[in-house]
Design a protein around this motif. Structure first.
Motif, short mmCIF file in Angstrom:
data_model
loop_
_atom_site.label_atom_id
_atom_site.label_comp_id
_atom_site.label_asym_id
_atom_site.label_seq_id
_atom_site.Cartn_x
_atom_site.Cartn_y
_atom_site.Cartn_z
N HIS A 144 34.71 37.85 56.62
CA HIS A 144 34.31 38.20 57.99
C HIS A 144 33.71 39.47 58.17
N THR A 145 32.88 39.92 58.94
CA THR A 145 32.18 41.13 59.02
C THR A 145 32.70 42.05 59.63
N ILE A 146 33.84 41.65 60.79
CA ILE A 146 34.77 42.93 61.25
C ILE A 146 36.32 42.17 61.24
N VAL A 147 37.02 43.14 60.59
CA VAL A 147 38.31 42.68 60.60
C VAL A 147 39.18 43.85 61.05
N PHE A 148 40.20 43.30 61.84
CA PHE A 148 41.09 44.32 62.57
C PHE A 148 42.51 44.15 61.82
N GLY A 149 42.90 45.09 61.11
CA GLY A 149 44.24 45.18 60.50
C GLY A 149 45.31 45.85 61.36
N ILE A 150 46.26 45.06 62.10
CA ILE A 150 47.05 45.70 62.88
C ILE A 150 48.56 45.54 62.59
N GLY A 151 49.28 46.70 62.41
CA GLY A 151 50.50 46.79 62.00
C GLY A 151 51.22 47.92 61.91
N PRO A 152 52.74 47.89 61.59
CA PRO A 152 53.23 49.32 61.65
C PRO A 152 53.07 50.20 60.20
N ALA A 153 53.47 51.11 60.18
CA ALA A 153 53.44 52.17 59.15
C ALA A 153 53.77 51.44 57.82
N GLY A 154 53.17 51.87 56.57
CA GLY A 154 53.39 51.36 55.54
C GLY A 154 53.18 50.10 54.88
N THR A 155 52.52 49.25 55.74
CA THR A 155 51.93 47.85 55.60
C THR A 155 51.01 47.81 54.70
N GLY A 156 50.39 48.94 54.29
CA GLY A 156 49.10 48.95 53.39
C GLY A 156 47.60 48.67 53.76
N LYS A 157 47.62 48.54 55.34
CA LYS A 157 46.57 48.16 56.05
C LYS A 157 45.26 49.05 55.59
N THR A 158 45.54 50.34 55.70
CA THR A 158 44.52 51.24 55.47
C THR A 158 44.20 51.19 54.15
N TYR A 159 45.25 51.30 53.33
CA TYR A 159 45.07 51.45 51.70
C TYR A 159 44.39 50.25 51.29
N LEU A 160 44.52 49.24 51.51
CA LEU A 160 43.86 47.88 50.78
C LEU A 160 42.48 47.84 51.46
N ALA A 161 42.14 48.33 52.89
CA ALA A 161 40.99 48.44 53.14
C ALA A 161 39.97 49.41 52.41
N MET A 162 40.61 50.54 51.97
CA MET A 162 39.73 51.41 51.24
C MET A 162 39.66 50.98 49.78
N ALA A 163 40.69 50.16 49.35
CA ALA A 163 40.39 49.68 47.94
C ALA A 163 39.20 48.48 48.04
N LYS A 164 39.28 47.55 49.21
CA LYS A 164 38.42 46.87 49.47
C LYS A 164 36.79 47.51 49.32
N ALA A 165 36.66 48.69 50.00
CA ALA A 165 35.59 49.36 50.41
C ALA A 165 35.03 49.80 48.86
N VAL A 166 35.85 50.59 48.12
CA VAL A 166 35.50 51.17 46.88
C VAL A 166 35.03 49.93 46.00
N GLN A 167 35.52 48.83 46.20
CA GLN A 167 35.25 47.38 45.20
C GLN A 167 33.97 47.01 45.71
N ALA A 168 33.60 47.04 46.92
CA ALA A 168 32.25 46.76 47.51
C ALA A 168 31.34 47.86 47.04
N LEU A 169 31.61 48.88 47.15
CA LEU A 169 30.61 49.95 46.48
C LEU A 169 30.26 50.05 45.03
N GLN A 170 31.34 49.60 44.29
CA GLN A 170 30.99 49.44 42.86
C GLN A 170 30.44 48.31 42.28
N SER A 171 30.42 47.28 43.28
CA SER A 171 29.63 45.99 42.94
C SER A 171 28.53 45.85 43.64
N LYS A 172 27.98 47.08 44.25
CA LYS A 172 26.83 47.13 45.00
C LYS A 172 26.42 46.41 46.15
N GLN A 173 27.66 45.72 46.62
CA GLN A 173 27.51 45.06 48.00
C GLN A 173 27.15 46.08 49.09
#
Length: 354
Positions: A144-173
């Motif tokens: 999806h183009t826009i994804v909302f990750g909603i949940g309590p602290a510690g569920t990895g929602k920001t950390y995983l999103a940042m990992a996907k962002a770095v992956q997208a940058l490294q693969s030149k997406q």
């Protein structure tokens, strides 16, 4: 792993299964150091007798439970074959996934699929989802183009999103990553704070910097930021911009107003992706200000290419105690809401005219 067919004892209604661990997998990788993994399994299946002799594991008990034990060892072996070790936490999460409703249905994700999905590797450390909801969240970011990750602290929602962002940058997406948060504590009036821009925003954005340091060579981060390839800025700095070819993450989105949320969403440009993360139970906005994250769920729930991924306390991947603390607070809040409702009802009952 080879296994014998489950044998059922009609007198006791019990089933028996045996699993043989291949010789190329030392038993310590399956049972854990000091049998730590075996203890987790035995604790999770208290009414099933599990015995180990040599490289053979046997289980006797209720047919449904024995079948689950059988599936668990199969899944563990699939993970081990990838070269990834099994941990106590991974075994516990595998059991929870196998017990989840609908797990046996066609197309359902298996524990091995969840635990072996790599997102990013850096300095010998691999970032991957650890729960079924985390895997679905990561998959949604791909689809999806826009994804909302909603949940309590510690569920990895920001950390995983940042990992996907770095992956997208490294693969030149994408050509750049933009990380932003609402600076609620400063009312976004950052001009009143001393120092340079980066010094001003640092207190609010430090968690995002910390996550970046896990995912990239720390020496490269200043260079990438100076070049504009990675931008970390308060939400106020997004106004009036159109963001093309970018992976944009809005963190702590529960602290956006309705107007800020609309402003941010309309920054979306071509070939970009937006992930918005937040916890609707942790709103720090001034009294009377409605959370944009709460409102947007009502507005966009049926809009195509927008996905809401919901994580719960079962997806907390910090210390196990964090999940129990989140649950305890939820129970407390529910009781308090109930008491307040009862008190409010009592007050109104004596004054029907009010």
């Amino acid at each position: 792993m080879t296994q014998t067919p489950s044998a059922q004892n009609p007198d006791e209604g019990q089933a028996r299964a045996r699993f043989t661990v291949p010789a190329n997998h030392p038993m310590v990788t399956v049972l854990g150091s000091g049998d730590s993994l075996l203890r987790v399994i035995e604790k999770s299946f208290p009414r099933t007798d599990i015995h180990v002799r040599g490289n053979e594991v046997s289980a006797v008990g209720d047919p449904a439970e024995v079948a689950l034990v059988q599936r668990l060892f199969d899944e563990m072996m699939l993970v081990l074959r990838t070269g990834q070790p099994m941990t106590e936490d991974a075994v516990e999460r595998s059991i929870a996934m196998l017990r989840a409703p609908g797990n046996g249905e066609a197309g359902a994700e298996t524990p091995a699929q969840v635990l072996t999905q790599n997102i990013l590797s850096n300095r010998g450390r691999t970032i991957r989802p650890k729960t079924l909801n985390q895997k679905r969240y990561v998959d949604a970011i791909d689809r999806h183009t826009i994804v909302f990750g909603i949940g309590p602290a510690g569920t990895g929602k920001t950390y995983l999103a940042m990992a996907k962002a770095v992956q997208a940058l490294q693969s030149k997406q994408v050509n750049r990553i933009i990380l932003t948060r609402p600076a609620v504590e400063a009312g976004e009036r950052l001009g009143f704070l001393p120092g340079t821009l980066y010094e001003k925003i640092d207190p609010y954005l430090r968690p995002l910097y910390d996550a970046l340091h896990d995912m990239l060579d720390p020496d490269s981060i200043p260079r990438l930021m100076a070049a504009g390839t990675i931008e970390v800025a308060p939400l106020a700095y997004m106004r009036g911009r159109t963001l093309n070819d970018a992976f944009i993450i809005l963190d702590e989105a529960q602290n956006t107003s309705a107007e800020q949320m609309k402003m941010f969403l309309t920054r979306l440009g071509f070939d970009s992706k937006i992930v918005i993360t937040g916890d609707v139970t942790q709103v720090d906005l001034p009294g009377g200000t409605k959370s944009g994250l709460r409102q947007v769920q009502e507005i966009l729930h049926n809009v195509e290419d927008v996905h809401f991924a919901r994580l719960t306390s079962t997806d907390v991947v910090r210390h196990k105690l964090v999940g129990r603390i989140v649950d305890a607070y939820d129970r407390y809040d529910s009781r308090e809401d109930g008491h307040d409702g009862a008190r409010g009802h009592g007050r109104g009952h004596g004054h029907p005219g009010k």
